[in-house]
Scaffold this motif. Structure first.
Motif, PDB file in Angstrom:
ATOM      1  N   UNK A   1       0.829  -1.207   0.000  1.00  0.00           N
ATOM      2  CA  UNK A   1       0.000   0.000   0.000  1.00  0.00           C
ATOM      3  C   UNK A   1       0.863   1.256   0.000  1.00  0.00           C
ATOM      4  N   UNK A   2       1.951   1.227   0.738  1.00  0.00           N
ATOM      5  CA  UNK A   2       2.856   2.384   0.799  1.00  0.00           C
ATOM      6  C   UNK A   2       3.454   2.672  -0.580  1.00  0.00           C
ATOM      7  N   UNK A   3       3.868   1.636  -1.278  1.00  0.00           N
ATOM      8  CA  UNK A   3       4.421   1.810  -2.629  1.00  0.00           C
ATOM      9  C   UNK A   3       3.395   2.445  -3.555  1.00  0.00           C
ATOM     10  N   UNK A   4       2.162   1.955  -3.513  1.00  0.00           N
ATOM     11  CA  UNK A   4       1.107   2.501  -4.372  1.00  0.00           C
ATOM     12  C   UNK A   4       0.799   3.955  -4.030  1.00  0.00           C
ATOM     13  N   UNK A   5       0.782   4.285  -2.743  1.00  0.00           N
ATOM     14  CA  UNK A   5       0.439   5.650  -2.318  1.00  0.00           C
ATOM     15  C   UNK A   5       1.518   6.655  -2.704  1.00  0.00           C
ATOM     16  N   UNK A   6       2.758   6.212  -2.733  1.00  0.00           N
ATOM     17  CA  UNK A   6       3.848   7.136  -3.058  1.00  0.00           C
ATOM     18  C   UNK A   6       3.806   7.583  -4.519  1.00  0.00           C
ATOM     19  N   UNK A   7       3.230   6.736  -5.377  1.00  0.00           N
ATOM     20  CA  UNK A   7       3.115   7.075  -6.799  1.00  0.00           C
ATOM     21  C   UNK A   7       1.699   6.757  -7.275  1.00  0.00           C
TER      22      UNK A   7
ATOM     23  N   UNK B   1       1.227   2.591 -12.593  1.00  0.00           N
ATOM     24  CA  UNK B   1       0.765   1.200 -12.590  1.00  0.00           C
ATOM     25  C   UNK B   1       1.965   0.315 -12.245  1.00  0.00           C
ATOM     26  N   UNK B   2       1.792  -0.515 -11.207  1.00  0.00           N
ATOM     27  CA  UNK B   2       2.853  -1.429 -10.787  1.00  0.00           C
ATOM     28  C   UNK B   2       2.516  -2.846 -11.222  1.00  0.00           C
ATOM     29  N   UNK B   3       3.448  -3.486 -11.878  1.00  0.00           N
ATOM     30  CA  UNK B   3       3.244  -4.889 -12.234  1.00  0.00           C
ATOM     31  C   UNK B   3       3.354  -5.747 -10.982  1.00  0.00           C
TER      32      UNK B   3
ATOM     33  N   UNK C   1       1.272 -14.418  -4.242  1.00  0.00           N
ATOM     34  CA  UNK C   1       1.300 -13.626  -3.013  1.00  0.00           C
ATOM     35  C   UNK C   1       0.802 -12.200  -3.213  1.00  0.00           C
ATOM     36  N   UNK C   2       1.189 -11.552  -4.307  1.00  0.00           N
ATOM     37  CA  UNK C   2       0.784 -10.157  -4.523  1.00  0.00           C
ATOM     38  C   UNK C   2      -0.734 -10.059  -4.629  1.00  0.00           C
ATOM     39  N   UNK C   3      -1.358 -10.937  -5.417  1.00  0.00           N
ATOM     40  CA  UNK C   3      -2.822 -10.917  -5.553  1.00  0.00           C
ATOM     41  C   UNK C   3      -3.506 -11.107  -4.212  1.00  0.00           C
ATOM     42  N   UNK C   4      -3.009 -12.057  -3.412  1.00  0.00           N
ATOM     43  CA  UNK C   4      -3.607 -12.342  -2.103  1.00  0.00           C
ATOM     44  C   UNK C   4      -3.505 -11.127  -1.194  1.00  0.00           C
ATOM     45  N   UNK C   5      -2.348 -10.494  -1.170  1.00  0.00           N
ATOM     46  CA  UNK C   5      -2.156  -9.355  -0.272  1.00  0.00           C
ATOM     47  C   UNK C   5      -2.957  -8.136  -0.712  1.00  0.00           C
ATOM     48  N   UNK C   6      -3.046  -7.897  -2.014  1.00  0.00           N
ATOM     49  CA  UNK C   6      -3.869  -6.783  -2.499  1.00  0.00           C
ATOM     50  C   UNK C   6      -5.336  -7.041  -2.156  1.00  0.00           C
TER      51      UNK C   6
ATOM     52  N   UNK D   1     -10.367   1.695  -3.731  1.00  0.00           N
ATOM     53  CA  UNK D   1      -9.083   2.370  -3.566  1.00  0.00           C
ATOM     54  C   UNK D   1      -7.989   1.833  -4.483  1.00  0.00           C
ATOM     55  N   UNK D   2      -8.004   0.543  -4.752  1.00  0.00           N
ATOM     56  CA  UNK D   2      -6.968  -0.049  -5.587  1.00  0.00           C
ATOM     57  C   UNK D   2      -7.596  -0.626  -6.844  1.00  0.00           C
ATOM     58  N   UNK D   3      -7.084  -0.229  -7.973  1.00  0.00           N
ATOM     59  CA  UNK D   3      -7.626  -0.649  -9.264  1.00  0.00           C
ATOM     60  C   UNK D   3      -6.737  -1.735  -9.884  1.00  0.00           C
ATOM     61  N   UNK D   4      -7.368  -2.760 -10.432  1.00  0.00           N
ATOM     62  CA  UNK D   4      -6.628  -3.780 -11.182  1.00  0.00           C
ATOM     63  C   UNK D   4      -6.513  -3.337 -12.636  1.00  0.00           C
ATOM     64  N   UNK D   5      -5.305  -3.271 -13.128  1.00  0.00           N
ATOM     65  CA  UNK D   5      -5.067  -2.964 -14.538  1.00  0.00           C
ATOM     66  C   UNK D   5      -4.796  -4.300 -15.216  1.00  0.00           C
ATOM     67  N   UNK D   6      -5.779  -4.819 -15.891  1.00  0.00           N
ATOM     68  CA  UNK D   6      -5.735  -6.181 -16.412  1.00  0.00           C
ATOM     69  C   UNK D   6      -4.545  -6.409 -17.322  1.00  0.00           C
ATOM     70  N   UNK D   7      -3.846  -7.495 -17.057  1.00  0.00           N
ATOM     71  CA  UNK D   7      -2.682  -7.855 -17.847  1.00  0.00           C
ATOM     72  C   UNK D   7      -1.406  -7.188 -17.393  1.00  0.00           C
ATOM     73  N   UNK D   8      -1.528  -6.243 -16.435  1.00  0.00           N
ATOM     74  CA  UNK D   8      -0.327  -5.537 -15.969  1.00  0.00           C
ATOM     75  C   UNK D   8      -0.151  -5.702 -14.460  1.00  0.00           C
ATOM     76  N   UNK D   9      -1.078  -5.095 -13.681  1.00  0.00           N
ATOM     77  CA  UNK D   9      -0.921  -5.141 -12.239  1.00  0.00           C
ATOM     78  C   UNK D   9      -1.911  -4.257 -11.520  1.00  0.00           C
ATOM     79  N   UNK D  10      -1.410  -3.340 -10.685  1.00  0.00           N
ATOM     80  CA  UNK D  10      -2.283  -2.553  -9.814  1.00  0.00           C
ATOM     81  C   UNK D  10      -1.845  -1.089  -9.750  1.00  0.00           C
ATOM     82  N   UNK D  11      -2.826  -0.219  -9.481  1.00  0.00           N
ATOM     83  CA  UNK D  11      -2.568   1.182  -9.209  1.00  0.00           C
ATOM     84  C   UNK D  11      -3.691   1.711  -8.334  1.00  0.00           C
TER      85      UNK D  11
END
Length: 231
Positions: A165-171, A175-177, A196-201, A217-227
């Motif tokens: 969450x901290x990584x996402x909030x800083x930017x 979009x983070x893979x 693990x990333x999917x479970x934690x998000x 609050x957190x959006x899934x960008x399909x095929x890439x990751x999260x923002x």
């Protein structure tokens, strides 16, 4: 000299004593519990910096203990279990465990994981420095205090959940893979097989929604990751 207080919850006397001996050699303070009920009692009377937890326990189960702890505290929890299936691991991480080690294990691996989680949680101590507050919508993340509040109510995140969450909030516009988040949080290479990333998000979303039900609050960008969902 280490004075962090570690609670070992394991009904197998030999394994419990082995873990205690390993940690005491590195000068950690150790309390041993041999059932879930005994662990619950210890948690009610003492403060701990980390918990090593078996799942199959007499009295209160390990899963129940994790859920109880997460309602009150943000203690790192390392599960050490003979259960090896992916389903079991995902379930326990969803409940709120920080890490999962399968039996049989090497003592040095346990020690390394304990050291890693304690560094993560103790890095900034208990001081809350207001110059490192990241805000997004109704969420505030206090980086140094490792504290998150939604609408003024604190939510309890595991160490990895907090870091993601901290990584996402800083930017907030980036979009983070999954690969990038995994490498930054777990500090090792990503091999494309770890969920693990999917479970934690998913866990972060659930905890935010327990207070902020109508906002994503957190959006899934399909095929890439999260923002962050900054629309």
């Amino acid at each position: 000299m280490n004075r962090e207080h570690i609670l070992i919850v394991e009904d197998d006397v030999d394994i419990n004593n082995l873990l205690a001996k390993t940690l005491k050699k590195r000068e950690y303070k150790v309390t041993q519990a041999f059932s879930g009920s005994e662990a619950g009692l210890q948690l009610s009377i003492s403060e701990f910096d980390i918990i090593l937890l078996d799942l199959m326990l007499p009295g209160i189960t390990g899963e129940e203990l994790i859920a109880n702890v997460r309602q009150q505290k943000q203690i790192p929890i390392i599960v050490i279990s003979a259960k090896t299936s992916l389903e079991d691991k995902v379930k326990v991480l969803n409940i709120g465990a920080d890490d999962y080690v399968t039996k049989p294990f090497e003592s040095e691996e346990i020690l390394a994981r304990v050291n890693s989680h304690i560094r993560r949680y103790k890095k900034f101590g208990d001081k809350q420095k207001e110059n490192k507050v990241h805000k997004f919508k109704n969420l505030s993340l206090y980086e140094d205090a490792r504290q998150v509040k939604v609408n003024g109510q604190e939510i309890y995140l595991t160490g990895h959940e907090f870091d993601i969450l901290c990584i996402l909030l800083k930017n907030p516009d980036k979009v983070y893979s999954r690969e990038s988040l995994y490498e930054q949080v777990w500090k090792n290479g990503y091999y494309g097989e770890d969920n693990s990333v999917n479970v934690h998000v998913s866990n972060i979303r659930k905890k935010i929604k327990s207070i902020e039900k109508d906002e994503e609050y957190i959006k899934t960008v399909w095929g890439i990751g999260f923002k962050l969902n900054n629309k």
